[in-house]
Design an enzyme around this catalytic site. Structure first.
Site, PDB file in Angstrom:
ATOM      1  N   ASP A   7     -49.764 -61.789   9.551  1.00 20.25           N
ATOM      2  CA  ASP A   7     -49.593 -63.204   9.221  1.00 20.25           C
ATOM      3  C   ASP A   7     -51.183 -63.818   9.297  1.00 20.25           C
ATOM      4  OD1 ASP A   7     -48.513 -65.729   8.495  1.00 20.25           O
ATOM      5  OD2 ASP A   7     -48.421 -66.257  10.613  1.00 20.25           O
ATOM      6  N   SER A   8     -51.189 -64.993   8.811  1.00 20.39           N
ATOM      7  CA  SER A   8     -52.376 -65.796   8.573  1.00 20.39           C
ATOM      8  C   SER A   8     -52.649 -66.405  10.156  1.00 20.39           C
ATOM      9  CB  SER A   8     -52.576 -66.944   7.880  1.00 20.39           C
ATOM     10  OG  SER A   8     -51.281 -67.451   8.066  1.00 20.39           O
ATOM     11  N   CYS A  71     -46.367 -63.621   6.200  1.00 18.28           N
ATOM     12  CA  CYS A  71     -47.035 -64.622   5.718  1.00 18.28           C
ATOM     13  C   CYS A  71     -46.414 -65.104   4.301  1.00 18.28           C
ATOM     14  CB  CYS A  71     -48.498 -64.566   5.548  1.00 18.28           C
ATOM     15  SG  CYS A  71     -49.319 -66.002   5.099  1.00 18.28           S
ATOM     16  N   THR A  73     -47.397 -67.261   2.203  1.00 17.71           N
ATOM     17  CA  THR A  73     -48.561 -67.367   1.175  1.00 17.71           C
ATOM     18  C   THR A  73     -49.132 -66.062   0.945  1.00 17.71           C
ATOM     19  OG1 THR A  73     -49.015 -69.713   2.380  1.00 17.71           O
ATOM     20  CG2 THR A  73     -50.803 -68.680   1.038  1.00 17.71           C
ATOM     21  N   GLU A 148     -47.693 -76.616  14.604  1.00 22.45           N
ATOM     22  CA  GLU A 148     -48.726 -76.057  15.708  1.00 22.45           C
ATOM     23  C   GLU A 148     -49.174 -77.060  16.787  1.00 22.45           C
ATOM     24  OE1 GLU A 148     -51.870 -74.052  13.922  1.00 22.45           O
ATOM     25  OE2 GLU A 148     -50.658 -72.583  12.957  1.00 22.45           O
ATOM     26  N   CYS A 186     -42.087 -70.667   4.576  1.00 24.39           N
ATOM     27  CA  CYS A 186     -43.079 -70.819   5.366  1.00 24.39           C
ATOM     28  C   CYS A 186     -42.865 -70.252   6.696  1.00 24.39           C
ATOM     29  CB  CYS A 186     -43.714 -71.934   5.585  1.00 24.39           C
ATOM     30  SG  CYS A 186     -44.997 -72.294   6.552  1.00 24.39           S
ATOM     31  N   HIS A 188     -43.747 -71.225   9.530  1.00 25.37           N
ATOM     32  CA  HIS A 188     -43.746 -72.102  10.554  1.00 25.37           C
ATOM     33  C   HIS A 188     -42.361 -72.982  10.716  1.00 25.37           C
ATOM     34  CE1 HIS A 188     -47.932 -71.499  10.883  1.00 25.37           C
ATOM     35  NE2 HIS A 188     -48.037 -72.232  12.049  1.00 25.37           N
TER      36      HIS A 188
HETATM   37  N1  DGL Z   1     -48.276 -68.257   7.314  1.00 27.14           N
HETATM   38  C1  DGL Z   1     -48.351 -69.060   6.329  1.00 27.14           C
HETATM   39  C2  DGL Z   1     -47.221 -69.182   5.327  1.00 27.14           C
HETATM   40  O1  DGL Z   1     -46.040 -68.662   5.722  1.00 27.14           O
HETATM   41  C3  DGL Z   1     -48.511 -70.838   6.864  1.00 27.14           C
HETATM   42  C4  DGL Z   1     -49.936 -70.979   7.450  1.00 27.14           C
HETATM   43  C5  DGL Z   1     -50.880 -71.163   6.617  1.00 27.14           C
HETATM   44  O2  DGL Z   1     -51.077 -71.719   5.932  1.00 27.14           O
HETATM   45  O3  DGL Z   1     -52.049 -70.044   6.969  1.00 27.14           O
HETATM   46  O4  DGL Z   1     -47.079 -69.407   4.137  1.00 27.14           O
END
Ligand code: DGL
Length: 270
Positions: A7-8, A71, A73, A148, A186, A188
């Protein structure tokens, strides 16, 4: 079986948490590319470059046999690039979310909330469209920093979420849709699932792609089914971050739902 989860940042730990429940008998290596977060506001080329270098780390240096791109994205913008870059099976979260929406919806009308980059890619719209569903997508970028910050049951978060949802529901009504399903697109947003459920009309069901993804990994890997069950052995769980390990431990435990004892710092470049 060693599963690499990418993940990011910390949000993908919601997927790892679901995986640990479904497949406790696997080894896991989790990489959070925290130095280069957020991905959700970046271009396809940049997200692909970051995601491919992260996938190389998990497969070449950590010897992952299977990759889960937690992730949204990275799954939306870079899944093909990742698949081309590594010689192991790679699962993203977009198709799994779309499959779950298809199974859940009766009206065929689905809402998606995600980062700006995921929405601009229209990956969810395409995946849902292939399954005969109509979709309205909404970028909701303010929710990531609020989560966050730990502002889960905070009036500011409730207000922001209400604004996003009422705009989304208005758009759906204007387009003549009768949505009965909303995909949390997403990493989060699963932490805000109860907030979503409180704010939405009860006729709209919330899909958490973390849970669905874990189910799909189990279906792909658990042959025979015993492979999914606890086997009494101690399995490895390793955590890597590209920025502050202290922050990863502190925030990450919120997403994982348990303490994270050790995190290693790695440098994947800029
Ligand atoms: N992990 C990203 C997602 O699920 C969210 C956080 C980011 O923008 O890096 O899209």
């Amino acid at each position: 079986m060693k599963i690499g989860v990418f993940d990011s940042g910390f949000g993908g730990l919601t997927v790892l948490r679901a995986l640990l429940e479904r497949l406790p008998g696997a080894d896991y290596t989790y990489l959070g590319d925290t130095a280069r977060l957020p991905y959700g506001a970046k271009s396809r080329a940049t997200v692909a470059r970051y995601a491919v270098s992260s996938a190389h780390f998990l497969v070449e240096q950590q010897h992952a046999d299977y990759l889960v791109i937690a992730c949204n994205t990275a799954s939306a913008l870079a899944l093909d690039a990742i698949r081309e870059a590594v010689p192991v099976p790679v699962l993203g979260v977009i198709d799994t979310g779309a499959n779950a929406a298809q199974a859940a919806t009766k009206s065929g009308d689905v809402l998606v909330m995600a980062t700006a980059a995921t929405v601009e890619s229209h990956a969810y719209a395409a995946a849902c469209g292939h399954r005969g569903l109509r979709v309205i997508e909404k970028a909701s970028p303010l929710l990531v920093p609020l989560v966050e910050e730990g502002w889960i049951n905070h009036p500011v978060t409730e207000e922001v979420l209400n604004i996003y949802l009422s705009e989304l529901l208005d758009e759906a009504a204007q387009a003549g849709l009768q949505p009965d399903t909303l995909i949390l697109g997403c990493t989060h947003y699963p932490l805000l699932r109860a907030n979503f459920e409180r704010a939405l009309p009860p006729s709209i069901r919330v899909i958490d792609s973390a849970e669905v993804t874990a189910g799909q990994v189990a279906a792909a890997l658990c042959l025979p089914e015993e492979a999914c069950k606890p086997d009494g052995k101690v399995h490895a769980r390793r955590f890597y971050a590209t920025d502050s390990v202290a922050k990863f431990r502190r925030l990450g435990s919120r997403f994982l739902g348990e303490a994270i004892d050790a995190v290693d710092l790695i440098d994947l470049g800029g």
